[in-house]
Motif scaffolding. Sequence first.
Motif, PDB file in Angstrom:
ATOM      1  N   PRO A 361     -37.137  39.343 -61.470  1.00  0.00           N
ATOM      2  CA  PRO A 361     -37.011  40.792 -60.926  1.00  0.00           C
ATOM      3  C   PRO A 361     -37.304  40.771 -59.546  1.00  0.00           C
ATOM      4  O   PRO A 361     -38.015  39.938 -58.918  1.00  0.00           O
ATOM      5  CB  PRO A 361     -38.341  41.570 -61.766  1.00  0.00           C
ATOM      6  N   GLN A 362     -36.927  41.944 -58.963  1.00  0.00           N
ATOM      7  CA  GLN A 362     -37.117  42.069 -57.423  1.00  0.00           C
ATOM      8  C   GLN A 362     -38.782  42.673 -57.025  1.00  0.00           C
ATOM      9  O   GLN A 362     -38.753  43.747 -56.823  1.00  0.00           O
ATOM     10  CB  GLN A 362     -36.030  42.922 -56.878  1.00  0.00           C
ATOM     11  N   LEU A 363     -39.680  41.918 -57.339  1.00  0.00           N
ATOM     12  CA  LEU A 363     -41.013  42.437 -57.478  1.00  0.00           C
ATOM     13  C   LEU A 363     -41.272  43.012 -55.802  1.00  0.00           C
ATOM     14  O   LEU A 363     -42.338  43.785 -55.593  1.00  0.00           O
ATOM     15  CB  LEU A 363     -41.973  41.377 -57.801  1.00  0.00           C
ATOM     16  N   SER A 364     -40.729  42.601 -55.103  1.00  0.00           N
ATOM     17  CA  SER A 364     -40.818  42.992 -53.328  1.00  0.00           C
ATOM     18  C   SER A 364     -40.471  44.597 -53.345  1.00  0.00           C
ATOM     19  O   SER A 364     -40.754  45.019 -52.542  1.00  0.00           O
ATOM     20  CB  SER A 364     -40.138  42.138 -52.619  1.00  0.00           C
ATOM     21  N   TYR A 404     -43.297  37.453 -63.097  1.00  0.00           N
ATOM     22  CA  TYR A 404     -43.634  38.745 -62.943  1.00  0.00           C
ATOM     23  C   TYR A 404     -45.235  38.929 -62.643  1.00  0.00           C
ATOM     24  O   TYR A 404     -45.760  39.812 -62.686  1.00  0.00           O
ATOM     25  CB  TYR A 404     -43.696  39.274 -64.322  1.00  0.00           C
ATOM     26  N   ALA A 405     -45.707  37.763 -62.128  1.00  0.00           N
ATOM     27  CA  ALA A 405     -47.123  37.715 -61.805  1.00  0.00           C
ATOM     28  C   ALA A 405     -47.467  38.312 -60.377  1.00  0.00           C
ATOM     29  O   ALA A 405     -48.769  38.458 -60.111  1.00  0.00           O
ATOM     30  CB  ALA A 405     -47.615  36.217 -61.773  1.00  0.00           C
ATOM     31  N   GLU A 406     -46.714  38.728 -59.667  1.00  0.00           N
ATOM     32  CA  GLU A 406     -46.896  39.103 -58.240  1.00  0.00           C
ATOM     33  C   GLU A 406     -46.672  40.705 -57.862  1.00  0.00           C
ATOM     34  O   GLU A 406     -46.007  41.253 -59.274  1.00  0.00           O
ATOM     35  CB  GLU A 406     -45.985  38.589 -57.178  1.00  0.00           C
ATOM     36  N   THR A 407     -47.210  41.290 -57.152  1.00  0.00           N
ATOM     37  CA  THR A 407     -47.130  42.855 -56.970  1.00  0.00           C
ATOM     38  C   THR A 407     -46.254  43.028 -55.878  1.00  0.00           C
ATOM     39  O   THR A 407     -46.463  42.043 -54.783  1.00  0.00           O
ATOM     40  CB  THR A 407     -48.393  43.601 -57.037  1.00  0.00           C
ATOM     41  N   ALA A 408     -45.662  44.051 -55.510  1.00  0.00           N
ATOM     42  CA  ALA A 408     -45.083  44.332 -54.218  1.00  0.00           C
ATOM     43  C   ALA A 408     -46.184  44.226 -53.051  1.00  0.00           C
ATOM     44  O   ALA A 408     -45.805  43.644 -52.083  1.00  0.00           O
ATOM     45  CB  ALA A 408     -44.266  45.752 -54.350  1.00  0.00           C
ATOM     46  N   GLU A 409     -47.279  45.003 -53.218  1.00  0.00           N
ATOM     47  CA  GLU A 409     -48.233  44.938 -52.191  1.00  0.00           C
ATOM     48  C   GLU A 409     -48.646  43.358 -51.852  1.00  0.00           C
ATOM     49  O   GLU A 409     -49.293  43.249 -50.681  1.00  0.00           O
ATOM     50  CB  GLU A 409     -49.426  45.622 -52.737  1.00  0.00           C
ATOM     51  N   ALA A 413     -48.335  41.331 -48.364  1.00  0.00           N
ATOM     52  CA  ALA A 413     -49.308  40.867 -47.550  1.00  0.00           C
ATOM     53  C   ALA A 413     -49.088  39.383 -47.277  1.00  0.00           C
ATOM     54  O   ALA A 413     -49.476  38.542 -46.293  1.00  0.00           O
ATOM     55  CB  ALA A 413     -50.739  40.796 -48.469  1.00  0.00           C
ATOM     56  N   LYS A 414     -48.180  38.481 -47.940  1.00  0.00           N
ATOM     57  CA  LYS A 414     -47.714  37.109 -47.998  1.00  0.00           C
ATOM     58  C   LYS A 414     -46.691  37.028 -46.966  1.00  0.00           C
ATOM     59  O   LYS A 414     -46.246  35.954 -46.822  1.00  0.00           O
ATOM     60  CB  LYS A 414     -47.641  36.549 -49.239  1.00  0.00           C
ATOM     61  N   GLY A 415     -46.173  38.069 -46.732  1.00  0.00           N
ATOM     62  CA  GLY A 415     -44.907  37.970 -45.781  1.00  0.00           C
ATOM     63  C   GLY A 415     -43.529  38.094 -46.594  1.00  0.00           C
ATOM     64  O   GLY A 415     -42.703  37.554 -45.916  1.00  0.00           O
ATOM     65  N   ILE A 416     -43.533  38.156 -47.725  1.00  0.00           N
ATOM     66  CA  ILE A 416     -42.598  37.897 -48.632  1.00  0.00           C
ATOM     67  C   ILE A 416     -41.977  39.553 -48.856  1.00  0.00           C
ATOM     68  O   ILE A 416     -42.384  40.260 -49.641  1.00  0.00           O
ATOM     69  CB  ILE A 416     -42.612  37.164 -49.952  1.00  0.00           C
ATOM     70  N   ASP A 417     -40.555  39.602 -48.137  1.00  0.00           N
ATOM     71  CA  ASP A 417     -39.954  40.781 -48.493  1.00  0.00           C
ATOM     72  C   ASP A 417     -38.582  40.749 -49.538  1.00  0.00           C
ATOM     73  O   ASP A 417     -38.034  41.796 -49.522  1.00  0.00           O
ATOM     74  CB  ASP A 417     -39.495  41.289 -47.106  1.00  0.00           C
TER      75      ASP A 417
END
Length: 444
Positions: A361-364, A404-409, A413-417
């Motif tokens: 998924p595009q979690l960003s 699915y472990a990450e959130t957009a926020e 914060a990690k600089g991953i867009d």
Amino acid sequence: MKPFAKFLPPIAVLGALTLVPVTGAQLAAQDVDTYRELENFLTVFERVRGNYVEEVDDHVLIKGAIDGMLAALDPHSSYVEASDFQTMRLTTDGNYGGLGLTVGMRDGAVVVVAPTEDTPADKAGMKAGDYITHLDGKLLYGMSLDEAVDEMRGEPGTDVTLTVVRPGRDKPFDVKITRAIIDLRPVKWEVEDGIGIININSFSANAGAEVAEAIRGIEKSLGGRPKGYVVDLRSNPGGLLDQAIEISDIFLERGEIVSERGRRKSDIERFYATKGDMADGLPVIVLVDAGSASASEIVAGALQDHRRAVVMGERSFGKGSVQTVIQTGPDAALRLTTARYYTPSGRSVQAGGIEPDIAVPQLSDPDYFERPRFREADLRRHLVAQEGVEDDVLEEDGNDDPRYAETAEGLEAKGIDDYQLHYALKAIQRVAMAGSPGLAGGRR
């Protein structure tokens, strides 16, 4: 869509139709039914022409009848004249005026299939799944798709305000966009962490040659071979068949790339790869999403079936039909659905699309889970695949899925867009570190 160089004169099409073997009795019965229907049409035509409350131009009536006839078939068959015919040529050549949106029609409303990268619509923040309800305050609902697209086109440099309904948001909002000449760069490339990223935005003329040039450019910039390649086909609505074949051939040594199958069993045309893999067997990941259609699905399906690449992202659009453009006059053409595309393993992607080997998924994108996906199966009167198509469901094994472990926020914060690209790059890095000869894709 096939190249415009393959125009057929109307007489050739009529001649082909006479080759269907039928008995004299069948032909006579068909003729009687056909003449009865044509007589009914002419009766209605004369009634409208003679008794409508206002005088009606004959051309308007006949054009409307043609449009209605084709609309009864499928969403991609159409008849265009004059300026629309020129626009069809320009969009295939990759240079046209407008906003940079691929749109469709759903329940009478205009919906965005995908914004084209680096165009005014993309820079203004338009997203797949957005509904466009008004243009400069004018309601678009109820228009045909061609009429709505005409409203959105205009002189480069002029502004247009779109009223947008985005699922997940409480209220409609306005987006102001300045029209521009959409001079598509079909292929862009860059290098990140020793991996070549080839972004294919459209399959317009010379796209295949530009992909080959991108591979040479990546190798030159690194002074040698990269760790692998990411071929980004996201939000690519397709284009010319010959370019899809050429790009697939770049990564394949041999075998079938795609086949076209028409109305009759004899209407089969197959296209094959030629010897030579420019990527020299290096790992390849193909990224697709709901905006990847037509020619994009041919490339993804071919590389997936030959296990030459792993397909990542989300299920593609599902536009697996062939439109032949038949010029019917100096400034008019019939675009008619004449066949379906099939991948090398015999899969029709029509309505079902290409399922990724690894769903990412595009979690960003903070709106990702709220926005619905608009695909071929959502179009009225869409052509169905000749075999049943069922949506696959991800297996539940009780384990946490790292996709699915990450959130957009958290990603921001990690600089991953761009999480999908980030995931693909990490996958190739892991393969390179492990010393594996490559990634094995394909349906399992």
